[in-house]
Design a protein around this motif. Structure first.
Motif, short mmCIF file in Angstrom:
data_model
loop_
_atom_site.label_atom_id
_atom_site.label_comp_id
_atom_site.label_asym_id
_atom_site.label_seq_id
_atom_site.Cartn_x
_atom_site.Cartn_y
_atom_site.Cartn_z
N THR A 1 0.89 -1.21 0.06
CA THR A 1 0.08 0.01 0.00
C THR A 1 0.94 1.10 0.16
OG1 THR A 1 -0.14 0.47 2.46
CG2 THR A 1 -1.49 -1.36 1.57
N THR A 2 0.13 2.43 -0.16
CA THR A 2 1.16 3.58 -0.28
C THR A 2 1.76 3.83 1.42
OG1 THR A 2 -1.00 5.06 0.41
CG2 THR A 2 -0.48 4.82 -1.94
N ALA A 3 1.09 3.32 2.21
CA ALA A 3 1.73 3.42 3.77
C ALA A 3 3.03 2.68 3.59
CB ALA A 3 0.86 2.84 4.69
N ASN B 1 9.73 10.65 -8.86
CA ASN B 1 9.08 10.63 -9.87
C ASN B 1 8.19 9.29 -9.71
OD1 ASN B 1 9.41 13.00 -10.92
ND2 ASN B 1 10.84 12.43 -12.56
N PHE B 2 8.81 8.26 -9.75
CA PHE B 2 8.27 6.81 -9.63
C PHE B 2 7.36 6.94 -8.38
CE2 PHE B 2 11.08 4.45 -12.72
CZ PHE B 2 9.90 3.88 -13.35
N LEU B 3 8.00 7.54 -7.13
CA LEU B 3 7.48 7.37 -5.94
C LEU B 3 6.05 7.88 -6.16
CD1 LEU B 3 8.55 6.03 -3.55
CD2 LEU B 3 9.32 8.31 -2.87
N ARG B 4 5.91 9.18 -6.86
CA ARG B 4 4.72 9.91 -6.99
C ARG B 4 3.73 8.98 -7.68
NH1 ARG B 4 6.30 13.17 -11.06
NH2 ARG B 4 5.01 11.78 -12.72
N VAL B 5 3.99 8.37 -8.92
CA VAL B 5 2.99 7.40 -9.72
C VAL B 5 2.48 6.28 -8.47
CG1 VAL B 5 2.93 5.70 -11.41
CG2 VAL B 5 4.26 7.96 -11.91
N PHE B 6 3.46 5.89 -7.73
CA PHE B 6 3.12 4.53 -6.91
C PHE B 6 2.24 5.20 -5.88
CE2 PHE B 6 7.34 2.64 -7.69
CZ PHE B 6 6.77 1.99 -9.05
N GLN B 7 2.44 6.56 -5.41
CA GLN B 7 1.40 6.97 -4.48
C GLN B 7 0.02 7.44 -5.02
OE1 GLN B 7 1.50 7.85 -1.42
NE2 GLN B 7 3.37 8.14 -0.66
N GLU B 8 -0.06 7.32 -6.21
CA GLU B 8 -1.18 7.89 -7.08
C GLU B 8 -1.99 6.42 -7.43
OE1 GLU B 8 -1.50 10.77 -10.32
OE2 GLU B 8 0.18 11.69 -9.52
N VAL B 9 -1.24 5.58 -7.81
CA VAL B 9 -1.74 4.32 -8.15
C VAL B 9 -2.23 3.19 -7.04
CG1 VAL B 9 -1.76 2.45 -9.89
CG2 VAL B 9 -0.89 4.68 -10.35
N LEU B 10 -1.24 3.03 -6.33
CA LEU B 10 -1.38 1.79 -5.13
C LEU B 10 -2.50 2.14 -4.24
CD1 LEU B 10 1.18 0.52 -6.28
CD2 LEU B 10 2.22 0.77 -4.11
N PRO B 11 -3.06 1.17 -3.49
CA PRO B 11 -4.04 1.32 -2.79
C PRO B 11 -3.47 2.01 -1.39
CG PRO B 11 -3.43 -0.84 -2.79
CD PRO B 11 -2.80 -0.33 -3.93
N SER B 12 -4.55 2.68 -0.84
CA SER B 12 -3.75 3.27 0.63
C SER B 12 -4.02 2.48 1.77
CB SER B 12 -4.80 4.80 0.83
OG SER B 12 -6.14 4.40 0.83
N ASP B 13 -4.73 1.58 1.48
CA ASP B 13 -4.82 0.47 2.69
C ASP B 13 -5.20 -0.84 2.22
OD1 ASP B 13 -7.74 0.51 2.49
OD2 ASP B 13 -7.54 1.97 4.13
#
Ligand SMILES: [Zn+2]
Length: 325
Positions: free
Chosen positions: A93-95, A313-325
């Motif tokens: 998850t983003t966490a 940049n990659f981190l931003r995409v993963f933050q946007e796409v991955l589930p938050s929990d």
């Protein structure tokens, strides 16, 4: 060893590496320093990598259950290592993504599957892979599969199949990143049409600098940027220089070109270590990545630009796409 780099660019994120499949097939331990591979947990930490996309790859097999068994064996291998290894965490998850504070003894790994062959045309397999921690799918390798045609079949002009469209739709619902590296141009443009989240080319370079079917046209580069995605610069010799022999300067030339076409928000690292036969001169294994960043800094590029390239940049995409929990 590279402590100064760890503090100046944290986290470094690499969007593509084939180390796990190689380690499993050669009966090597990912958590120990190895000499036959380009990378392992010890060297990733030395290089200051905070997040590594670990691609699971198996050569296309006409028997889809063989492909699936291979991918499952790689998943079991990496989970087995992560279970007993406090220095390795699987990102679900983003966490779980790395934060701003450097953690020199902690590698986060985002699991990826390279090639949708193992799905065998079944959406439930995608959902199962998600449950097992897979968060990125490279839709095809260079061959044709049930989702789309890879670059070897570009002449067919075939885009995403109906199943391929179902897969990208389901990935959007689950929170998985779509990867267009290896995909044929028609498939690429179908992804651009059907995927609303940012998508990535995890390991691809610029065709204007090196005319290879695996590389991206300016239109494709701009399209990935328009969608908020990222292109990971790949260290594969034939994708860097038409002679097939490349060095650090070729890598820098592709980075600078991609910056000009896509902008500094949309370029990152997609080394393809352990997926390439020869490494560029000056970048012989993953511990040399800080040297690349130093060489770019020496050319006068700003710290902010290099931070984005190194990982943000990659981190931003993963933050946007991955589930938050
Ligand atoms: Zn690849």
């Amino acid at each position: 060893m590279h402590k100064s780099t760890i503090s100046s660019y944290w986290p470094i994120v690499d969007g593509h590496m084939d180390t796990i499949s190689i380690m499993y097939e050669s009966d090597l331990d990912f958590s120990r320093r190895q000499t036959q591979t380009h990378s392992d947990l010890v060297r990733l930490l030395e290089a200051g990598i905070g997040l590594q996309v670990l691609a699971l790859f198996t050569r296309p097999n006409s028997n889809k259950s063989v492909s699936l068994q291979k991918i499952l064996s790689y998943l079991e291998y990496i989970h087995g290592i992560a279970d007993g290894e406090p220095r390795l965490q699987i990102v679900k998850t983003t966490a779980d993504l790395p934060g701003k504070t450097p953690e020199p003894d902690n590698l986060r790994a985002l699991l990826a599957v390279e090639g949708g062959d193992c799905l065998g045309g079944e959406l439930w397999v995608l959902r199962l892979l998600y449950r097992l921690g897979v968060r990125l799918l490279t839709l095809t390798w260079s061959n044709r599969n049930q989702l789309a045609d890879g670059v070897w079949e570009a002449d067919s002009k075939g885009g995403l199949t109906r199943f391929g469209r179902e897969v990208v739709q389901e990935m959007g619902k689950l929170g998985m990143v779509v990867d267009v590296s290896h995909l044929s141009p028609a498939g690429f443009w179908d992804v651009a049409k059907h995927v609303s989240d940012p998508f990535v080319a995890s390991h691809s370079n610029a065709v204007e600098l090196c005319n290879h079917p695996r590389n991206l046209t300016d239109e494709q580069i701009k399209c990935i940027a328009d969608h908020g995605g990222v292109i990971g610069v790949c260290f594969c010799g034939p994708h860097l220089a038409e002679s097939g022999r490349a060095n650090l300067d070729h890598v820098i030339a592709h980075i600078e070109y991609l910056w000009r076409v896509a902008g500094e928000e949309h370029v990152g690292l997609g080394t393809d270590y352990d997926g390439i036969n020869e490494t560029p001169e000056g970048l012989k294994d993953v511990t040399y990545l800080p040297k690349l960043l130093e060489a770019l800094a020496a050319r006068g590029y700003s710290h902010t630009r290099l931070e984005k390239f190194a990982g943000a940049n990659f981190l931003r995409v993963f933050q946007e796409v991955l589930p938050s929990d």
